[in-house]
Design a protein around this motif. Sequence first.
Motif, short mmCIF file in Angstrom:
data_model
loop_
_atom_site.label_atom_id
_atom_site.label_comp_id
_atom_site.label_asym_id
_atom_site.label_seq_id
_atom_site.Cartn_x
_atom_site.Cartn_y
_atom_site.Cartn_z
N GLN A 128 0.84 -1.10 0.00
CA GLN A 128 0.19 -0.19 0.17
C GLN A 128 0.79 1.19 -0.12
O GLN A 128 0.75 2.23 -0.76
CB GLN A 128 -1.02 0.19 1.20
CG GLN A 128 -1.77 1.29 1.17
CD GLN A 128 -2.89 1.35 0.36
OE1 GLN A 128 -3.56 0.20 0.10
NE2 GLN A 128 -3.12 2.33 -0.41
N ASP A 132 1.14 4.14 -2.60
CA ASP A 132 1.04 5.44 -2.27
C ASP A 132 1.94 6.54 -2.60
O ASP A 132 1.56 7.64 -3.16
CB ASP A 132 0.66 5.55 -0.67
CG ASP A 132 -0.40 4.96 -0.37
OD1 ASP A 132 -1.41 4.66 -1.26
OD2 ASP A 132 -1.01 4.54 0.82
N VAL A 157 -1.30 0.74 8.05
CA VAL A 157 -0.91 1.57 6.95
C VAL A 157 -0.17 2.82 7.27
O VAL A 157 0.83 2.98 6.81
CB VAL A 157 -2.31 1.95 6.37
CG1 VAL A 157 -2.43 2.84 5.28
CG2 VAL A 157 -3.15 0.72 5.81
N TYR A 223 -4.33 12.15 4.98
CA TYR A 223 -4.67 10.67 4.86
C TYR A 223 -5.37 9.78 6.05
O TYR A 223 -5.06 10.45 7.25
CB TYR A 223 -3.01 9.82 4.70
CG TYR A 223 -3.12 8.50 3.94
CD1 TYR A 223 -3.77 7.61 4.75
CD2 TYR A 223 -2.32 8.46 2.98
CE1 TYR A 223 -3.74 6.21 3.95
CE2 TYR A 223 -2.30 7.13 2.31
CZ TYR A 223 -2.90 6.04 2.87
OH TYR A 223 -2.82 4.80 2.24
N ASP A 225 -7.55 6.14 7.37
CA ASP A 225 -7.88 4.71 7.32
C ASP A 225 -8.76 4.57 8.15
O ASP A 225 -9.11 5.14 9.22
CB ASP A 225 -6.71 4.12 7.24
CG ASP A 225 -6.65 2.32 7.00
OD1 ASP A 225 -7.81 2.15 6.27
OD2 ASP A 225 -5.90 1.77 7.25
N CYS A 269 -6.54 4.47 1.79
CA CYS A 269 -6.20 3.16 1.20
C CYS A 269 -7.31 2.57 0.57
O CYS A 269 -7.12 1.68 -0.31
CB CYS A 269 -5.35 2.44 2.13
SG CYS A 269 -6.25 2.03 3.61
N GLN A 293 -5.30 6.46 -6.27
CA GLN A 293 -4.47 5.98 -5.52
C GLN A 293 -4.82 4.36 -5.66
O GLN A 293 -3.89 3.56 -5.57
CB GLN A 293 -4.91 6.46 -4.13
CG GLN A 293 -3.85 5.76 -2.86
CD GLN A 293 -4.75 6.30 -1.60
OE1 GLN A 293 -5.50 7.27 -1.54
NE2 GLN A 293 -4.05 5.81 -0.40
N SER A 294 -6.09 4.15 -5.75
CA SER A 294 -6.40 2.75 -5.59
C SER A 294 -6.14 2.13 -6.98
O SER A 294 -5.62 0.90 -7.11
CB SER A 294 -7.90 2.37 -5.34
OG SER A 294 -8.77 3.00 -6.11
N ARG A 297 -2.50 0.95 -7.23
CA ARG A 297 -2.23 -0.40 -6.76
C ARG A 297 -1.81 -1.36 -7.82
O ARG A 297 -0.80 -2.13 -7.49
CB ARG A 297 -3.23 -0.77 -5.81
CG ARG A 297 -3.52 0.00 -4.36
CD ARG A 297 -2.39 0.03 -3.59
NE ARG A 297 -2.14 -1.43 -3.01
CZ ARG A 297 -2.66 -2.15 -2.24
NH1 ARG A 297 -3.54 -1.79 -1.59
NH2 ARG A 297 -2.03 -3.48 -2.18
#
Length: 312
Positions: A128, A132, A157, A223, A225, A269, A293-294, A297
Amino acid sequence: MHLITLKPWSETDILETVENSLKIKNHPEKYRHIVGGKSLCLLFQKTSTRTRCAGEIGITQLGGHAHYLDWRTTNFALADLSDEMRVLSAYVDIILARFLKHAELVEAAAAATVPVINGCCDRYHPTQALGDLMTIQEHLGRLEGVKLCFIGVHNNVCNSLIAAGMKVGVEVTVVAPEINPAAVDKELWEQASRKGLYKPIDTDTTSLESSLEKAIAESDIVYTDTWVDMEFFTDPAFDKERKRRLEKMMPYQLNAELLKGHECRVMHCLPAHHGYEISGELVNDARSIIFEQSENRLHSMKAIFLKLLAES
Ligand code: CP
Ligand code: NVA
């Protein structure tokens, strides 16, 4: 070479991986079939959307083959872990493992004879963080000197952002009134603090408004999560703790009001819990780079595979 945590990865290892992720994203055709014939096993004890798909689809697009194993349908649970890892290593070229416990993952990697990648344990989430960094590089054009503020529960994370950030000069400020017990890593925090790249805000001695306002105002990226890791969401034994956390953490929710007037980018994330750690409105805000961002990955996972396969 494994990727269990980013601690043994050098600055060069990380920067090369980020650079290659961007090359792969921009020129996917050049990487098609590049690992012809290689096999990846995904060995998962927990659920996943992004990590699983990035792994399976990523290796396929590179010309390899993916084999997904749900831990519960295998004999891992009833056998000796090292024996099973040795067997799996004989069948495939690389393993992406999502385990509940970090210690068990370390034991598994020690027994494997092929590279093992941590696909998220209770302590770290290194793939992750590499994805990022790629997103940050893509959006801000640099890593060195970038200021990222993590607001929420200090977790796996958050640790990997600190571990990655301290190698490449990203400063991570953490506003976290709660720390997941499994994520306590004083060695990592001290190392990053010494470099001036990890700045925990003491939420007991700083008022909520001033700690959040100051941290956000000074950050390029905000950020967050989940406040509860995935394995505890439906665990009845965690019910009381889940309720306590939700109540305590609500003032730390990222929402339009909190970020009013701030130009920062917003990251998460995913999976996000709209109305808890982040408002649905903010997920879709112009400042949100969550969906890039996703997507990243996938590209980043490919770069990780290429690096580890080349070094094995
Ligand atoms: N961000 C992330 O790792 O998502 P998944 O849990 O869906 O894989
Ligand atoms: N901290 C989260 C990350 C999910 C990708 C969890 O472990 O559930």
